[in-house]
Design an enzyme around this catalytic site. Structure first.
Site, PDB file in Angstrom:
ATOM      1  N   SER A 125      -9.059 -16.439   9.988  1.00  0.00           N
ATOM      2  CA  SER A 125     -10.503 -16.199   9.851  1.00  0.00           C
ATOM      3  C   SER A 125     -11.283 -17.253  10.621  1.00  0.00           C
ATOM      4  O   SER A 125     -10.859 -18.413  10.727  1.00  0.00           O
ATOM      5  CB  SER A 125     -10.846 -16.281   8.360  1.00  0.00           C
ATOM      6  OG  SER A 125     -12.224 -16.381   8.172  1.00  0.00           O
ATOM      7  N   TYR A 150     -10.375 -20.742  -0.558  1.00  0.00           N
ATOM      8  CA  TYR A 150     -10.004 -19.586   0.269  1.00  0.00           C
ATOM      9  C   TYR A 150      -9.863 -20.011   1.734  1.00  0.00           C
ATOM     10  O   TYR A 150      -8.848 -19.729   2.390  1.00  0.00           O
ATOM     11  CB  TYR A 150     -11.046 -18.458   0.145  1.00  0.00           C
ATOM     12  CG  TYR A 150     -10.833 -17.410   1.214  1.00  0.00           C
ATOM     13  CD1 TYR A 150      -9.788 -16.494   1.110  1.00  0.00           C
ATOM     14  CD2 TYR A 150     -11.636 -17.371   2.361  1.00  0.00           C
ATOM     15  CE1 TYR A 150      -9.559 -15.560   2.112  1.00  0.00           C
ATOM     16  CE2 TYR A 150     -11.409 -16.442   3.361  1.00  0.00           C
ATOM     17  CZ  TYR A 150     -10.369 -15.535   3.234  1.00  0.00           C
ATOM     18  OH  TYR A 150     -10.137 -14.632   4.237  1.00  0.00           O
ATOM     19  N   LYS A 154      -6.424 -20.322   4.624  1.00  0.00           N
ATOM     20  CA  LYS A 154      -6.255 -19.828   5.998  1.00  0.00           C
ATOM     21  C   LYS A 154      -5.810 -20.967   6.920  1.00  0.00           C
ATOM     22  O   LYS A 154      -4.954 -20.796   7.785  1.00  0.00           O
ATOM     23  CB  LYS A 154      -7.547 -19.187   6.504  1.00  0.00           C
ATOM     24  CG  LYS A 154      -7.902 -17.905   5.767  1.00  0.00           C
ATOM     25  CD  LYS A 154      -6.810 -16.837   5.913  1.00  0.00           C
ATOM     26  CE  LYS A 154      -7.027 -15.625   5.049  1.00  0.00           C
ATOM     27  NZ  LYS A 154      -5.880 -14.719   4.959  1.00  0.00           N
TER      28      LYS A 154
HETATM   29  P1  NAD Z   1      -8.381  -6.326   1.019  1.00  0.00           P
HETATM   30  O1  NAD Z   1      -8.523  -7.001  -0.293  1.00  0.00           O
HETATM   31  O2  NAD Z   1      -9.074  -5.031   1.208  1.00  0.00           O
HETATM   32  O3  NAD Z   1      -6.831  -6.122   1.367  1.00  0.00           O
HETATM   33  C1  NAD Z   1      -5.835  -7.020   0.937  1.00  0.00           C
HETATM   34  C2  NAD Z   1      -4.745  -6.192   0.279  1.00  0.00           C
HETATM   35  O4  NAD Z   1      -3.698  -7.071  -0.156  1.00  0.00           O
HETATM   36  C3  NAD Z   1      -5.221  -5.416  -0.957  1.00  0.00           C
HETATM   37  O5  NAD Z   1      -4.855  -4.053  -0.815  1.00  0.00           O
HETATM   38  C4  NAD Z   1      -4.475  -6.085  -2.131  1.00  0.00           C
HETATM   39  O6  NAD Z   1      -4.182  -5.146  -3.153  1.00  0.00           O
HETATM   40  C5  NAD Z   1      -3.239  -6.648  -1.431  1.00  0.00           C
HETATM   41  N1  NAD Z   1      -2.642  -7.821  -2.096  1.00  0.00           N
HETATM   42  C6  NAD Z   1      -3.282  -8.955  -2.497  1.00  0.00           C
HETATM   43  N2  NAD Z   1      -2.421  -9.801  -3.056  1.00  0.00           N
HETATM   44  C7  NAD Z   1      -1.189  -9.211  -3.017  1.00  0.00           C
HETATM   45  C8  NAD Z   1       0.115  -9.597  -3.454  1.00  0.00           C
HETATM   46  N3  NAD Z   1       0.315 -10.756  -4.100  1.00  0.00           N
HETATM   47  N4  NAD Z   1       1.140  -8.735  -3.242  1.00  0.00           N
HETATM   48  C9  NAD Z   1       0.936  -7.545  -2.637  1.00  0.00           C
HETATM   49  N5  NAD Z   1      -0.260  -7.137  -2.200  1.00  0.00           N
HETATM   50  C10 NAD Z   1      -1.328  -7.960  -2.393  1.00  0.00           C
HETATM   51  O7  NAD Z   1      -8.841  -7.383   2.135  1.00  0.00           O
HETATM   52  P2  NAD Z   1      -9.166  -7.171   3.686  1.00  0.00           P
HETATM   53  O8  NAD Z   1     -10.625  -7.333   3.871  1.00  0.00           O
HETATM   54  O9  NAD Z   1      -8.474  -5.980   4.198  1.00  0.00           O
HETATM   55  O10 NAD Z   1      -8.485  -8.486   4.278  1.00  0.00           O
HETATM   56  C11 NAD Z   1      -7.181  -8.495   4.780  1.00  0.00           C
HETATM   57  C12 NAD Z   1      -6.825  -9.885   5.255  1.00  0.00           C
HETATM   58  O11 NAD Z   1      -7.769 -10.317   6.234  1.00  0.00           O
HETATM   59  C13 NAD Z   1      -6.841 -10.951   4.163  1.00  0.00           C
HETATM   60  O12 NAD Z   1      -5.779 -11.847   4.411  1.00  0.00           O
HETATM   61  C14 NAD Z   1      -8.169 -11.626   4.353  1.00  0.00           C
HETATM   62  O13 NAD Z   1      -8.155 -12.944   3.876  1.00  0.00           O
HETATM   63  C15 NAD Z   1      -8.294 -11.584   5.862  1.00  0.00           C
HETATM   64  N6  NAD Z   1      -9.677 -11.664   6.345  1.00  0.00           N
HETATM   65  C16 NAD Z   1     -10.609 -10.783   5.865  1.00  0.00           C
HETATM   66  C17 NAD Z   1     -11.923 -10.869   6.318  1.00  0.00           C
HETATM   67  C18 NAD Z   1     -12.976  -9.951   5.769  1.00  0.00           C
HETATM   68  O14 NAD Z   1     -14.156 -10.264   5.892  1.00  0.00           O
HETATM   69  N7  NAD Z   1     -12.627  -8.803   5.194  1.00  0.00           N
HETATM   70  C19 NAD Z   1     -12.263 -11.828   7.269  1.00  0.00           C
HETATM   71  C20 NAD Z   1     -11.272 -12.692   7.747  1.00  0.00           C
HETATM   72  C21 NAD Z   1      -9.980 -12.607   7.278  1.00  0.00           C
HETATM   73  C1  WQD Z   2     -22.900 -12.615   6.180  1.00  0.00           C
HETATM   74  C2  WQD Z   2     -24.333 -13.111   6.226  1.00  0.00           C
HETATM   75  C3  WQD Z   2     -25.042 -14.351   4.293  1.00  0.00           C
HETATM   76  C4  WQD Z   2     -24.818 -11.081   1.413  1.00  0.00           C
HETATM   77  C5  WQD Z   2     -17.496 -14.503   4.350  1.00  0.00           C
HETATM   78  C6  WQD Z   2     -16.430 -15.554   4.154  1.00  0.00           C
HETATM   79  C7  WQD Z   2     -15.574 -15.656   5.355  1.00  0.00           C
HETATM   80  C8  WQD Z   2     -15.063 -14.285   5.823  1.00  0.00           C
HETATM   81  C9  WQD Z   2     -16.086 -13.200   5.755  1.00  0.00           C
HETATM   82  C10 WQD Z   2     -12.758 -13.988   5.275  1.00  0.00           C
HETATM   83  C11 WQD Z   2     -24.486 -14.541   5.706  1.00  0.00           C
HETATM   84  C12 WQD Z   2     -25.824 -13.054   4.440  1.00  0.00           C
HETATM   85  C13 WQD Z   2     -24.778 -11.806   2.589  1.00  0.00           C
HETATM   86  C14 WQD Z   2     -26.091 -10.849   0.813  1.00  0.00           C
HETATM   87  C15 WQD Z   2     -27.143 -12.049   2.610  1.00  0.00           C
HETATM   88  N1  WQD Z   2     -13.996 -13.794   5.041  1.00  0.00           N
HETATM   89  N2  WQD Z   2     -25.911 -12.284   3.181  1.00  0.00           N
HETATM   90  N3  WQD Z   2     -27.203 -11.338   1.449  1.00  0.00           N
HETATM   91  O1  WQD Z   2     -20.548 -15.442   4.799  1.00  0.00           O
HETATM   92  O2  WQD Z   2     -20.006 -14.765   7.147  1.00  0.00           O
HETATM   93  O3  WQD Z   2     -18.233 -14.819   5.493  1.00  0.00           O
HETATM   94  O4  WQD Z   2     -16.830 -13.260   4.554  1.00  0.00           O
HETATM   95  O5  WQD Z   2     -12.169 -14.816   5.879  1.00  0.00           O
HETATM   96  O6  WQD Z   2     -14.552 -16.522   5.041  1.00  0.00           O
HETATM   97  O7  WQD Z   2     -17.081 -16.792   3.924  1.00  0.00           O
HETATM   98  O8  WQD Z   2     -19.945 -13.029   5.347  1.00  0.00           O
HETATM   99  O9  WQD Z   2     -20.836 -10.870   4.633  1.00  0.00           O
HETATM  100  O10 WQD Z   2     -20.776 -12.764   2.974  1.00  0.00           O
HETATM  101  O11 WQD Z   2     -22.397 -12.841   4.861  1.00  0.00           O
HETATM  102  O12 WQD Z   2     -28.170 -12.469   3.154  1.00  0.00           O
HETATM  103  O13 WQD Z   2     -26.195 -10.225  -0.251  1.00  0.00           O
HETATM  104  O14 WQD Z   2     -25.121 -12.277   5.353  1.00  0.00           O
HETATM  105  O15 WQD Z   2     -25.883 -15.393   3.924  1.00  0.00           O
HETATM  106  O16 WQD Z   2     -25.452 -15.172   6.501  1.00  0.00           O
HETATM  107  P1  WQD Z   2     -19.761 -14.614   5.690  1.00  0.00           P
HETATM  108  P2  WQD Z   2     -20.942 -12.320   4.372  1.00  0.00           P
END
Ligand code: NAD
Ligand code: WQD
Length: 341
Positions: A125, A150, A154
């Site tokens: 991330s 969290y 990462k």
């Molecule tokens: P998500 O929660 O939709 O998907 C994660 C999946 O993993 C879920 O289906 C959950 O049931 C499964 N899971 C969790 N713990 C488990 C375990 N112990 N055993 C088996 N399955 C398990 O999340 P997502 O948004 O699809 O994110 C996927 C990956 O990307 C994550 O590693 C997250 O940290 C990373 N990521 C997400 C974002 C974002 O904003 N969505 C941003 C950066 C990184």
């Molecule tokens: C985006 C922008 C908020 C909600 C988080 C995690 C990051 C990554 C993605 C996984 C920000 C603003 C949001 C609301 C708002 N996950 N906001 N009102 O903060 O970039 O990142 O999710 O790795 O680790 O920190 O994403 O979607 O929460 O926010 O104004 O109700 O929207 O302040 O500027 P963010 P977000």
């Protein structure tokens, strides 16, 4: 082409990636404990691609179950590891849950795979950069002290993978540092399914527009940005999914220059929260009920990525605009509100 194991494959990014893998001819097996996803996603994927992916309900913290699984599926050549917990605020309240579910599971998986030749893609991330000193942020930017457990998982996850890939011959790793994934598949059959009140901006917007939430609070409009609201590099989840296929292909073609590589995956463009809201209003035709509130603790003010390395080495580039992202998120919200799982 061997089989690709997708952990967390019924989740938001995982499901979209499974579709792109299948579209590229890959045979996929998903493992997920369904803690944050619904098994119905498998039928939705089948409607999109024509093939229901193999699925095993598996808890990655359970080493014995993992061993049994890998014994049965011995032809896995690639692993895309999405499974993790992802709520920043929950991680602050319960750090051990995050170290257990995000770090123990990674270690278990690597231990279970030891001795197998595998290509491994890790969900990292842009959170590892904290508030960057230079924009756009490149992969060489310093890793800042994590703002949350969290975020720390990462950083630690990347270190574990780098050290392990450098230490053993049979493991190749590409870590993808995602910026802010939003949107949904063009079919509107799969998309983000937040559990409870959404913490991320776009699902909060779509749920407000459809009437599930009363109003959106914009977390501050007095930052050092052109319109005062925070800036992010939003990326369409389908573009993000395609980056995983590109990473697997790079490893299969033996194009890596080191056993561990890392790429930024974003569009390279920064949009503010207010710009995103106004684009949403335009593409949906809905007027969004929002108000300006206080800044959220620990929020990054502005970040967007330098994505030239991914473009050059992965031969991948995001194609969808912010309007595409928001139109697809809105179509999904309407679909899932009418057809709840
Ligand atoms: P998500 O929660 O939709 O998907 C994660 C999946 O993993 C879920 O289906 C959950 O049931 C499964 N899971 C969790 N713990 C488990 C375990 N112990 N055993 C088996 N399955 C398990 O999340 P997502 O948004 O699809 O994110 C996927 C990956 O990307 C994550 O590693 C997250 O940290 C990373 N990521 C997400 C974002 C974002 O904003 N969505 C941003 C950066 C990184
Ligand atoms: C985006 C922008 C908020 C909600 C988080 C995690 C990051 C990554 C993605 C996984 C920000 C603003 C949001 C609301 C708002 N996950 N906001 N009102 O903060 O970039 O990142 O999710 O790795 O680790 O920190 O994403 O979607 O929460 O926010 O104004 O109700 O929207 O302040 O500027 P963010 P977000």
């Amino acid at each position: 082409m061997g089989k690709i194991l997708v952990t967390g494959g019924t989740g938001y990014i995982g499901a979209h990636t499974v579709v792109e893998l299948q579209n590229n001819g890959y045979d996929v097996v998903i493992v997920d404990n369904l803690s944050n996803s619904d098994v119905k996603i498998l039928d939705q994927i089948k409607t999109i691609t024509g093939t229901k992916p193999a699925f095993v309900k598996l808890e990655l913290r359970d080493k014995a179950a993992l061993a049994v699984f890998l014994n049965e599926y011995s032809d896995i050549s690639g692993v895309i590891h999405f499974a993790a917990s992802k709520s920043v605020s929950e991680s602050v309240k319960n750090p051990l849950l995050y170290y257990d579910n995000n770090i123990s599971t990674l270690v278990n998986l690597l231990n279970a795979l030891a001795g197998k030749r595998v290509n491994f893609v890790f969900s990292s991330s842009c959170t590892v950069y904290g508030e960057p000193d230079v924009l756009p942020v490149t992969e060489q930017a310093p890793i800042k002290k994590a703002e949350s457990p969290y975020g720390n998982t990462k950083q630690i996850g990347e270190e574990i993978l780098k050290e392990t890939a450098n230490a053993v011959d049979d493991l190749k790793v590409i870590a993808l540092r995602y910026f802010n994934p939003v949107g949904a598949h063009s079919s509107a059959l799969i998309g983000e399914l937040p559990n409870g009140v959404p913490q991320n901006l776009v699902p909060f917007i779509t749920q407000t527009a459809i009437g599930k939430r009363k109003e959106l609070t914009v977390f501050g409009d007095n930052f050092d940005t052109p319109d005062g609201s925070c800036i992010r590099d939003f990326i369409h989840v389908v573009d993000l999914a395609k980056a995983h296929v590109a990473a697997i292909k790079r490893m299969e073609a033996a194009q890596m220059t080191a056993a561990y590589e890392v790429f930024n995956i974003g569009t390279g463009n920064g949009y503010s929260v207010l710009e995103l809201i106004h684009t949403f209003e335009k593409v949906s035709g809905e007027q969004l009920n929002y108000r300006i509130g206080q800044p959220r603790d620990g929020d990054i003010v502005k970040i967007w990525g330098d994505v030239s390395l991914a473009q050059k080495e992965l031969n991948w580039k995001a194609e969808n605009s912010l309007a595409d992202m928001l139109a697809s998120a809105w179509a999904w919200e309407k679909y899932i509100s009418e057809n709840p799982f």
